[in-house]
Design a protein around this motif. Sequence first.
Motif, PDB file in Angstrom:
ATOM      1  N   SER A  81       0.612  -1.353   0.287  1.00 23.36           N
ATOM      2  CA  SER A  81       0.135   0.166   0.086  1.00 23.36           C
ATOM      3  C   SER A  81       0.801   1.139  -0.040  1.00 23.36           C
ATOM      4  CB  SER A  81      -1.066   0.159   1.290  1.00 23.36           C
ATOM      5  OG  SER A  81      -1.730   1.226   1.330  1.00 23.36           O
ATOM      6  N   ASN A  82       1.971   1.378   0.897  1.00 21.54           N
ATOM      7  CA  ASN A  82       2.918   2.655   0.815  1.00 21.54           C
ATOM      8  C   ASN A  82       3.472   2.638  -0.610  1.00 21.54           C
ATOM      9  OD1 ASN A  82       2.379   2.590   3.800  1.00 21.54           O
ATOM     10  ND2 ASN A  82       4.097   1.721   4.072  1.00 21.54           N
ATOM     11  N   ILE A  83       3.848   1.562  -1.120  1.00 23.36           N
ATOM     12  CA  ILE A  83       4.674   1.764  -2.480  1.00 23.36           C
ATOM     13  C   ILE A  83       3.612   2.202  -3.427  1.00 23.36           C
ATOM     14  CG2 ILE A  83       5.543   0.307  -4.394  1.00 23.36           C
ATOM     15  CD1 ILE A  83       6.670  -1.585  -2.393  1.00 23.36           C
ATOM     16  N   ARG A  84       2.163   1.647  -3.560  1.00 22.88           N
ATOM     17  CA  ARG A  84       1.036   2.253  -4.394  1.00 22.88           C
ATOM     18  C   ARG A  84       0.902   3.710  -4.197  1.00 22.88           C
ATOM     19  NH1 ARG A  84      -0.805  -3.209  -3.639  1.00 22.88           N
ATOM     20  NH2 ARG A  84      -2.423  -2.243  -2.035  1.00 22.88           N
ATOM     21  N   GLN A  85       0.789   4.139  -3.097  1.00 25.05           N
ATOM     22  CA  GLN A  85       0.327   5.365  -2.568  1.00 25.05           C
ATOM     23  C   GLN A  85       1.547   6.466  -3.023  1.00 25.05           C
ATOM     24  OE1 GLN A  85      -1.417   5.717   1.366  1.00 25.05           O
ATOM     25  NE2 GLN A  85      -2.485   3.722   0.706  1.00 25.05           N
ATOM     26  N   GLY A  86       2.877   5.915  -3.157  1.00 22.58           N
ATOM     27  CA  GLY A  86       3.917   6.689  -3.283  1.00 22.58           C
ATOM     28  C   GLY A  86       4.702   7.187  -2.066  1.00 22.58           C
ATOM     29  N   LEU A  87       4.276   6.598  -1.003  1.00 24.57           N
ATOM     30  CA  LEU A  87       4.971   6.807   0.384  1.00 24.57           C
ATOM     31  C   LEU A  87       6.454   6.191   0.237  1.00 24.57           C
ATOM     32  CD1 LEU A  87       2.016   6.110   2.756  1.00 24.57           C
ATOM     33  CD2 LEU A  87       2.867   8.518   1.909  1.00 24.57           C
ATOM     34  N   LEU A  88       6.488   5.084  -0.414  1.00 31.10           N
ATOM     35  CA  LEU A  88       7.677   4.568  -0.746  1.00 31.10           C
ATOM     36  C   LEU A  88       8.025   4.621  -2.168  1.00 31.10           C
ATOM     37  CD1 LEU A  88       7.593   1.264   1.758  1.00 31.10           C
ATOM     38  CD2 LEU A  88       9.139   3.119   1.685  1.00 31.10           C
ATOM     39  N   LYS A  89       9.141   5.298  -2.528  1.00 25.91           N
ATOM     40  CA  LYS A  89       9.304   5.566  -4.174  1.00 25.91           C
ATOM     41  C   LYS A  89      10.282   4.595  -4.611  1.00 25.91           C
ATOM     42  CE  LYS A  89       7.855  10.359  -3.748  1.00 25.91           C
ATOM     43  NZ  LYS A  89       7.424  10.153  -2.456  1.00 25.91           N
ATOM     44  N   PRO A  90      10.184   4.339  -5.814  1.00 25.81           N
ATOM     45  CA  PRO A  90      11.320   3.532  -6.407  1.00 25.81           C
ATOM     46  C   PRO A  90      12.903   3.928  -6.153  1.00 25.81           C
ATOM     47  CG  PRO A  90       9.508   4.091  -8.250  1.00 25.81           C
ATOM     48  CD  PRO A  90       9.314   4.940  -6.781  1.00 25.81           C
ATOM     49  N   GLY A  91      13.745   2.899  -5.808  1.00 28.65           N
ATOM     50  CA  GLY A  91      15.089   3.318  -5.284  1.00 28.65           C
ATOM     51  C   GLY A  91      15.213   3.414  -3.853  1.00 28.65           C
ATOM     52  N   GLU A  92      13.962   3.579  -3.275  1.00 29.75           N
ATOM     53  CA  GLU A  92      14.043   3.899  -1.690  1.00 29.75           C
ATOM     54  C   GLU A  92      14.417   2.582  -0.971  1.00 29.75           C
ATOM     55  OE1 GLU A  92      11.458   6.299   1.680  1.00 29.75           O
ATOM     56  OE2 GLU A  92      11.045   6.534  -0.488  1.00 29.75           O
ATOM     57  N   LYS A  93      14.985   2.736   0.081  1.00 32.81           N
ATOM     58  CA  LYS A  93      15.504   1.531   1.096  1.00 32.81           C
ATOM     59  C   LYS A  93      14.505   1.375   1.952  1.00 32.81           C
ATOM     60  CE  LYS A  93      19.468  -0.209   3.518  1.00 32.81           C
ATOM     61  NZ  LYS A  93      20.840   0.232   4.087  1.00 32.81           N
ATOM     62  N   LEU A  94      14.017   0.238   2.192  1.00 26.79           N
ATOM     63  CA  LEU A  94      12.978  -0.360   3.161  1.00 26.79           C
ATOM     64  C   LEU A  94      13.701  -0.376   4.525  1.00 26.79           C
ATOM     65  CD1 LEU A  94      11.168  -3.510   1.963  1.00 26.79           C
ATOM     66  CD2 LEU A  94      10.462  -0.906   1.743  1.00 26.79           C
ATOM     67  N   PRO A  95      12.987   0.167   5.539  1.00 27.89           N
ATOM     68  CA  PRO A  95      13.609   0.275   7.026  1.00 27.89           C
ATOM     69  C   PRO A  95      14.218  -1.338   7.071  1.00 27.89           C
ATOM     70  CG  PRO A  95      11.353   0.742   6.955  1.00 27.89           C
ATOM     71  CD  PRO A  95      11.533   0.140   5.481  1.00 27.89           C
ATOM     72  N   THR A  96      15.102  -1.369   8.020  1.00 31.14           N
ATOM     73  CA  THR A  96      15.686  -2.567   8.624  1.00 31.14           C
ATOM     74  C   THR A  96      14.606  -3.556   9.226  1.00 31.14           C
ATOM     75  OG1 THR A  96      16.154  -1.722  10.780  1.00 31.14           O
ATOM     76  CG2 THR A  96      18.012  -1.227   9.086  1.00 31.14           C
ATOM     77  N   GLU A  97      15.148  -4.711   9.151  1.00 33.05           N
ATOM     78  CA  GLU A  97      14.404  -5.872   9.613  1.00 33.05           C
ATOM     79  C   GLU A  97      14.083  -5.595  11.103  1.00 33.05           C
ATOM     80  OE1 GLU A  97      16.428  -9.497   9.303  1.00 33.05           O
ATOM     81  OE2 GLU A  97      16.038  -9.744   7.370  1.00 33.05           O
ATOM     82  N   SER A  98      15.063  -4.999  11.949  1.00 29.77           N
ATOM     83  CA  SER A  98      14.676  -4.495  13.122  1.00 29.77           C
ATOM     84  C   SER A  98      13.626  -3.396  13.332  1.00 29.77           C
ATOM     85  CB  SER A  98      16.050  -4.056  14.052  1.00 29.77           C
ATOM     86  OG  SER A  98      17.041  -5.203  13.910  1.00 29.77           O
TER      87      SER A  98
END
Length: 242
Positions: free
Chosen positions: A21-38
């Motif tokens: 959902s965050n990706i589709r809404q643009g809250l996470l953009k292409p090339g952006e790094k996801l938060p760490t596992e922790s």
Amino acid sequence: MIPMQRKPRNLAQGVVEQISSNIRQGLLKPGEKLPTESSMMAQHGVSRTVVREAISHLQASGLVQTRHGIGTFVLERPPAGLGIDAESILTLRDVLSILELRIGVETETAGLAAVRRTDEHVRELGAALAEMHEAMAVGRSAVEADKRFHLLIAQATGNRYFEDILTQLGNAIIPRSRLNTVELEEDKPANFNERVGREHDDIFRAIERRDPEAARAAMRTHLSNSRERLVEAQRRIESRIN
């Protein structure tokens, strides 16, 4: 008032749906790094195993890519094409909806393939079917052979748009590539494989003998049976939750 969110049936699925959902809404953009596992463990209140399972699903959907030693990054989304968003096909209900679409599309695909197929198409279909049977007999995944079988039928129609639809759906056209179908059915793998193999045999034989009505009927039976098997599985899951 913020509406209460339904508790996901599966913890990993809940993480997948939130990140998707965050990706589709643009809250996470292409090339952006996801938060760490922790960080994701703390954010979603889940274990490391759950986070890793969710990342695996996102990778399979083509949403993210993990670079070892660096992190997991959001991938550039391909053009919408026919408007079917394969990456959103994540839940049992999604797969049921896709099966309904496939019943409409692939029933006619099989009929046209029976009329238009060449001897080469039959040879390729036979090879894919043999590979699928061999994989199931020794307990290996038959997903790739199964997917190729259906794509070859689409190719045999000579209508590239049928192939385009199935190609865009990717592994979503095979329910067991997204869900543990055998486990959902509470059945022995051998029994499940025997039924699925027999259904594919019927489709192949009808196309081989150029019988469009039998090919349509065999494909409709196969996909309708797949849908009914999953509907029953969904009923069992919901009865456990309730």
